[in-house]
Design a protein around this motif. Sequence first.
Motif, short mmCIF file in Angstrom:
data_model
loop_
_atom_site.label_atom_id
_atom_site.label_comp_id
_atom_site.label_asym_id
_atom_site.label_seq_id
_atom_site.Cartn_x
_atom_site.Cartn_y
_atom_site.Cartn_z
N PRO A 170 0.83 -1.21 0.00
CA PRO A 170 0.00 0.00 0.00
C PRO A 170 0.86 1.25 0.00
CG PRO A 170 0.08 -0.95 2.20
CD PRO A 170 0.80 -1.91 1.30
N SER A 171 0.32 2.32 -0.57
CA SER A 171 0.97 3.63 -0.54
C SER A 171 0.02 4.64 0.07
CB SER A 171 1.38 4.08 -1.94
OG SER A 171 1.96 5.37 -1.91
N PRO A 172 0.48 5.43 1.05
CA PRO A 172 1.84 5.59 1.56
C PRO A 172 2.36 4.30 2.20
CG PRO A 172 0.42 7.39 2.30
CD PRO A 172 -0.46 6.36 1.73
N SER A 173 3.68 4.07 2.04
CA SER A 173 4.26 2.80 2.45
C SER A 173 5.29 2.98 3.55
CB SER A 173 4.94 2.13 1.24
OG SER A 173 5.68 1.00 1.64
N ASP A 174 5.30 2.05 4.50
CA ASP A 174 6.34 2.11 5.54
C ASP A 174 7.65 1.48 5.05
OD1 ASP A 174 5.68 -0.58 5.56
OD2 ASP A 174 4.86 -0.59 7.60
N PHE A 175 7.71 1.10 3.75
CA PHE A 175 8.95 0.61 3.16
C PHE A 175 9.87 1.75 2.72
CE2 PHE A 175 6.82 -3.38 3.17
CZ PHE A 175 7.79 -4.36 3.04
N THR A 176 9.36 2.98 2.69
CA THR A 176 10.18 4.12 2.24
C THR A 176 10.18 5.22 3.29
OG1 THR A 176 8.36 5.31 1.18
CG2 THR A 176 9.49 3.63 -0.14
N ALA A 177 11.23 6.01 3.27
CA ALA A 177 11.30 7.15 4.19
C ALA A 177 10.19 8.14 3.88
CB ALA A 177 12.67 7.81 4.09
N PHE A 178 9.93 8.35 2.58
CA PHE A 178 8.85 9.27 2.21
C PHE A 178 7.52 8.78 2.78
CE2 PHE A 178 5.17 9.84 -0.54
CZ PHE A 178 5.06 11.23 -0.51
N GLY A 179 7.20 7.51 2.57
CA GLY A 179 5.93 6.97 3.03
C GLY A 179 5.79 7.03 4.53
N ARG A 180 6.87 6.71 5.25
CA ARG A 180 6.81 6.77 6.72
C ARG A 180 6.55 8.20 7.19
NH1 ARG A 180 10.99 2.97 5.95
NH2 ARG A 180 12.62 4.56 6.18
N GLY A 181 7.13 9.17 6.50
CA GLY A 181 6.89 10.56 6.87
C GLY A 181 5.44 10.96 6.68
N VAL A 182 4.84 10.53 5.57
CA VAL A 182 3.43 10.83 5.31
C VAL A 182 2.56 10.19 6.39
CG1 VAL A 182 1.49 10.47 3.72
CG2 VAL A 182 3.76 11.10 2.83
N LEU A 183 2.83 8.95 6.73
CA LEU A 183 2.01 8.23 7.72
C LEU A 183 2.20 8.81 9.12
CD1 LEU A 183 2.56 4.60 6.41
CD2 LEU A 183 0.45 5.95 6.27
N ASP A 184 3.39 9.33 9.42
CA ASP A 184 3.59 9.99 10.72
C ASP A 184 2.72 11.22 10.84
OD1 ASP A 184 5.43 8.12 11.54
OD2 ASP A 184 7.20 9.33 11.02
N ARG A 185 2.59 11.95 9.73
CA ARG A 185 1.79 13.17 9.76
C ARG A 185 0.30 12.88 9.69
NH1 ARG A 185 6.00 14.47 6.27
NH2 ARG A 185 4.69 14.15 4.42
N ARG A 186 -0.06 11.82 8.96
CA ARG A 186 -1.48 11.49 8.80
C ARG A 186 -1.62 9.97 8.65
NH1 ARG A 186 -5.85 13.68 4.21
NH2 ARG A 186 -7.49 12.19 4.78
N PRO A 187 -1.79 9.26 9.75
CA PRO A 187 -1.86 7.80 9.70
C PRO A 187 -2.97 7.24 8.82
CG PRO A 187 -1.52 8.56 11.96
CD PRO A 187 -1.83 9.77 11.13
N ASP A 188 -4.05 8.02 8.65
CA ASP A 188 -5.18 7.53 7.84
C ASP A 188 -5.13 8.04 6.40
OD1 ASP A 188 -5.69 10.21 8.34
OD2 ASP A 188 -7.86 9.92 8.62
N HIS A 189 -3.96 8.48 5.93
CA HIS A 189 -3.85 9.04 4.58
C HIS A 189 -4.35 8.01 3.56
CE1 HIS A 189 -2.30 10.97 0.99
NE2 HIS A 189 -1.85 11.99 1.71
N PRO A 190 -5.29 8.39 2.66
CA PRO A 190 -5.83 7.41 1.70
C PRO A 190 -4.90 7.06 0.56
CG PRO A 190 -6.76 9.58 1.26
CD PRO A 190 -5.94 9.71 2.52
N GLY A 191 -3.80 7.83 0.43
CA GLY A 191 -2.90 7.62 -0.69
C GLY A 191 -3.38 8.30 -1.95
N SER A 192 -2.46 8.49 -2.87
CA SER A 192 -2.77 9.09 -4.17
C SER A 192 -1.69 8.64 -5.13
CB SER A 192 -2.80 10.61 -4.08
OG SER A 192 -1.48 11.12 -3.85
N LEU A 193 -1.87 8.95 -6.41
CA LEU A 193 -0.82 8.61 -7.35
C LEU A 193 0.47 9.37 -7.03
CD1 LEU A 193 -2.83 8.37 -10.67
CD2 LEU A 193 -1.53 6.54 -9.57
N GLY A 194 0.33 10.56 -6.45
CA GLY A 194 1.51 11.32 -6.05
C GLY A 194 2.31 10.60 -4.98
N THR A 195 1.65 10.00 -3.98
CA THR A 195 2.38 9.26 -2.95
C THR A 195 2.96 7.97 -3.53
OG1 THR A 195 0.48 7.96 -2.11
CG2 THR A 195 0.83 10.16 -1.17
N ALA A 196 2.20 7.30 -4.39
CA ALA A 196 2.65 6.01 -4.93
C ALA A 196 3.85 6.17 -5.85
CB ALA A 196 1.50 5.32 -5.66
#
Length: 423
Positions: A170-196
């Motif tokens: 899933p994206s945002p992903s905890d496999f990347t530093a970017f994804g972990r940063g997004v999830l830290d700021r918003r754990p319920d982020h639905p994701g988008s093509l920009g995050t993926a």
Amino acid sequence: MPEQWRNFLDDLPRELPRPRDLGSPSAAEISAKVRPKALMEQDNPAERWVPIPQPVLEWYRRIGRPTPLYRARLLEKRLGTGARVYLKREDVLPTGSFKLNTAIAQAYYAAVEGRTTLVSETGAGQWGMSVALAASMFGLDAEIFMVKCSLDQKPYRRHYMELLGAQVRPSPSDFTAFGRGVLDRRPDHPGSLGTAISDAIEYTLGKDSAAYISGSGVPHVYLHQTLLGLEVQAQLEGLYGEAVGEAGRGDHLVACSGGGSNLCGLIGPYLSARAGGADLRFLAAESTAAPRLTAGRYTYGRADLAGYTPQVLGYSMGADFVPPPVHTAGLRNHHSSAVVSLLRNEGVLDAVAIEERKALEAGRLLLQTEGILVAPESTHALAAAIDVVAEADAQGLEPVVVVLASGSGHLDLQSYSEVLRRP
């Protein structure tokens, strides 16, 4: 079936504005590392016609190209129109989507270059399915970052990818530093093509022998997808002995627009004819959930959120825009491509934003009349085409209207059900 792709960049009304690339490392340096060299060369080919490699042609034939051009006579009858409505049936391909056209080409070039793994993002999952299948065709691994809300809405597309051996995250992903940063700021982020896209590129940078490939938004993808317009040209000329736009009917080519690859693939081969005076109109159907072409600002922006891609001049909702988790994941982009935006800004391309329920109602109508179930993204093009037909009828016109049925809806039944059952 075409044996060459059509380079239409010289047919644009003016030269594409140069991208801005101010990062360190630059987006160009990142692209050179993660993308196969042949694909980068195809972003600006010298030739008008680019030969399709023989192994790619063989796979195109095996998957069922050319796809049918289908006249929707029963839909015409239900609408009571004199217009001729045709569907370009990309939904009949093995993955149920036009995305396979470029996935096969990109997998081939990655394999020739010695890459062992394809990495990419996917929105609704049709691109991810195509990457997984194309990877298996050329003996490659596949790793896919899928927009989180779509992964929840469309689990069977994940199952398909995994059946082919692909890893799906899933994206945002905890496999990347970017994804972990997004999830830290918003754990319920639905994701988008920009995050993926951000997740996929960062992951590729850290993985040896991997190639990052795109499903849309870049010129080499549009080049591969010109199969769509080239086949339509041959099919309609075979029917009428004349091209659409030549008979003064005010003919229309209609496609949905997310990253723009099915739209550009359909209309790209026709740009020179329209510039030469053909009575032909191009229409992009987007979602009201991300109405870049109809409500966005023409400004510089990136396709991703982490800054790995260059800034291109396009219609944008802004980098902070988070599209609502609608079921048309392939249309949930915050920034439109440079090519599509240029055509829109120069008045070559019209655009309309379609609300999700209206779109899926059009999809239900097509199923009830023709027995064809198309993807939610494709229903936006269908709904827009129905409006075109109604306007033509009011004016006493009988145009040819070609609608790109870009994908199948058989794995989207949950989406149809949830939307159409709402009060």
